[in-house]
Design an enzyme around this catalytic site. Sequence first.
Site, PDB file in Angstrom:
ATOM      1  N   ASP A  37     -96.763 -51.470  13.084  1.00  6.87           N
ATOM      2  CA  ASP A  37     -96.182 -52.057  11.874  1.00  6.87           C
ATOM      3  C   ASP A  37     -95.786 -50.987  10.851  1.00  6.87           C
ATOM      4  OD1 ASP A  37     -95.319 -54.152  10.308  1.00  6.87           O
ATOM      5  OD2 ASP A  37     -97.300 -54.582   9.474  1.00  6.87           O
ATOM      6  N   HIS A  54     -86.970 -48.547  12.715  1.00  6.02           N
ATOM      7  CA  HIS A  54     -87.235 -49.008  14.086  1.00  6.02           C
ATOM      8  C   HIS A  54     -86.891 -47.898  15.087  1.00  6.02           C
ATOM      9  CE1 HIS A  54     -88.107 -52.860  12.491  1.00  6.02           C
ATOM     10  NE2 HIS A  54     -86.860 -53.205  12.220  1.00  6.02           N
ATOM     11  N   LEU A 148    -100.853 -45.114  34.166  1.00  3.35           N
ATOM     12  CA  LEU A 148    -101.040 -45.867  32.916  1.00  3.35           C
ATOM     13  C   LEU A 148    -100.224 -47.148  33.013  1.00  3.35           C
ATOM     14  CD1 LEU A 148    -101.734 -46.096  29.781  1.00  3.35           C
ATOM     15  CD2 LEU A 148     -99.580 -44.899  29.392  1.00  3.35           C
ATOM     16  N   ARG A 211    -104.526 -57.716   8.954  1.00  2.00           N
ATOM     17  CA  ARG A 211    -104.409 -59.001   9.653  1.00  2.00           C
ATOM     18  C   ARG A 211    -103.958 -58.783  11.101  1.00  2.00           C
ATOM     19  NH1 ARG A 211    -100.553 -59.337   5.442  1.00  2.00           N
ATOM     20  NH2 ARG A 211     -98.487 -58.691   6.147  1.00  2.00           N
TER      21      ARG A 211
HETATM   22  C1  IPE Z   1     -96.490 -57.792  13.457  1.00  2.00           C
HETATM   23  O1  IPE Z   1     -95.809 -57.233  12.384  1.00  2.00           O
HETATM   24  C2  IPE Z   1     -95.598 -57.876  14.653  1.00  2.00           C
HETATM   25  C3  IPE Z   1     -95.232 -56.600  15.262  1.00  2.00           C
HETATM   26  C4  IPE Z   1     -95.672 -55.408  14.912  1.00  2.00           C
HETATM   27  C5  IPE Z   1     -94.317 -56.693  16.362  1.00  2.00           C
HETATM   28  P1  IPE Z   1     -95.099 -58.157  11.289  1.00  2.00           P
HETATM   29  O2  IPE Z   1     -94.505 -57.236  10.288  1.00  2.00           O
HETATM   30  O3  IPE Z   1     -94.187 -59.108  11.946  1.00  2.00           O
HETATM   31  O4  IPE Z   1     -96.331 -58.963  10.690  1.00  2.00           O
HETATM   32  P2  IPE Z   1     -96.552 -59.595   9.241  1.00  2.00           P
HETATM   33  O5  IPE Z   1     -95.352 -60.432   8.947  1.00  2.00           O
HETATM   34  O6  IPE Z   1     -96.682 -58.462   8.277  1.00  2.00           O
HETATM   35  O7  IPE Z   1     -97.822 -60.369   9.354  1.00  2.00           O
HETATM   36  C1  IPE Z   2     -92.774 -53.385  12.731  1.00  2.00           C
HETATM   37  O1  IPE Z   2     -92.245 -52.916  11.536  1.00  2.00           O
HETATM   38  C2  IPE Z   2     -91.704 -53.647  13.768  1.00  2.00           C
HETATM   39  C3  IPE Z   2     -91.448 -55.069  14.022  1.00  2.00           C
HETATM   40  C4  IPE Z   2     -92.156 -56.060  13.555  1.00  2.00           C
HETATM   41  C5  IPE Z   2     -90.344 -55.388  14.892  1.00  2.00           C
HETATM   42  P1  IPE Z   2     -91.689 -53.914  10.438  1.00  2.00           P
HETATM   43  O2  IPE Z   2     -90.249 -54.177  10.728  1.00  2.00           O
HETATM   44  O3  IPE Z   2     -92.533 -55.114  10.320  1.00  2.00           O
HETATM   45  O4  IPE Z   2     -91.802 -53.030   9.121  1.00  2.00           O
HETATM   46  P2  IPE Z   2     -92.406 -53.477   7.732  1.00  2.00           P
HETATM   47  O5  IPE Z   2     -93.763 -54.059   8.002  1.00  2.00           O
HETATM   48  O6  IPE Z   2     -91.474 -54.500   7.154  1.00  2.00           O
HETATM   49  O7  IPE Z   2     -92.483 -52.229   6.927  1.00  2.00           O
HETATM   50 MG    MG Z   3     -94.222 -55.566   9.283  1.00  2.00          MG
END
Ligand code: IPE
Ligand code: IPE
Ligand code: MG
Length: 275
Positions: A37, A54, A148, A211
């Site tokens: 995340d 990303h 792996l 979370r």
């Molecule tokens: C969790 O991250 C999902 C992934 C890392 C793929 P999110 O950014 O979607 O989660 P929330 O919305 O902060 O809970």
């Molecule tokens: C995690 O990074 C990647 C995916 C959920 C696809 P985020 O895109 O959720 O990045 P933040 O949490 O908004 O910074």
């Molecule tokens: Mg996120």
Amino acid sequence: MKPISLTNTEQNDSDKQSQARLLERGTLPEHIAIIMDGNGRWAKSKGNMRSYGHKAGVESVRDITEVCAQLGVKYLTLYAFSTENWSRPKLEVNALMRLLARSLRKEAENLNENNIRLETIGQIDRFPKRCKQELTEAIELTKDNDRLNLCLALSYSGRWDITEAVKKLAHRVQDGEIEPEDINDDMISSHLSTAEIPDPDLIIRTSGEYRISNFLLWQLAYSELYITETYWPDFRRDELYKAIHSFQERERRFGKLSKKEQKKQAGLHVQELTT
Ligand code: IPE
Ligand code: IPE
Ligand code: MG
């Protein structure tokens, strides 16, 4: 066998020492699962678009996968796209799909040469044709590898996984194959998408969110959790070593008494019997 390299860089001595120290210190988690995340916030902090984050995140995937292979971690599960992520703006979802397809195309051969098996969990059917095709090819190409197991959670959610398992079990009851009373923990586990994978020993979440966000809800019953403030694109090998180090400090009790307390209690029991 040629040395493990996905990053195309030779492992330096200090990194070799870090890995050797970890291996000497204690047991490694057999299965590490990561909620990757913080890509968007990382990009924003640099004044860039979310998709830039990303893209940078793919570099971390490469580094962490390589390290897990080098260390001898057997299973690495990466939460790459959740069921709920489909609700993001179309532009971001499309950029993620393109990135996934491109990365698979670029890395499949490399994974194979490094004896890494690629698998997925989640609703792959929801993905665009090109992604599905790249996934199928990469999975087929790497299916006999055993160094792996790299499992990508794509269009995945823990509730979806449990719902699907419940449906399968309900059908088996309906078909008279099993009685409702036969259903137990192990049977549920073996109907989840992770049936072939042991439960994660260590779950890491980057970007400081406390979370689970619908990740492996059933499977994480006794996983150790490690949360770091570091955004995913900055999460590289030294951060993983810190997480494993923390894991090695934990005592996993699985609801039982600690080893120390068990010994103490055994001593008291002997005393009771002899007095
Ligand atoms: C969790 O991250 C999902 C992934 C890392 C793929 P999110 O950014 O979607 O989660 P929330 O919305 O902060 O809970
Ligand atoms: C995690 O990074 C990647 C995916 C959920 C696809 P985020 O895109 O959720 O990045 P933040 O949490 O908004 O910074
Ligand atoms: Mg996120």
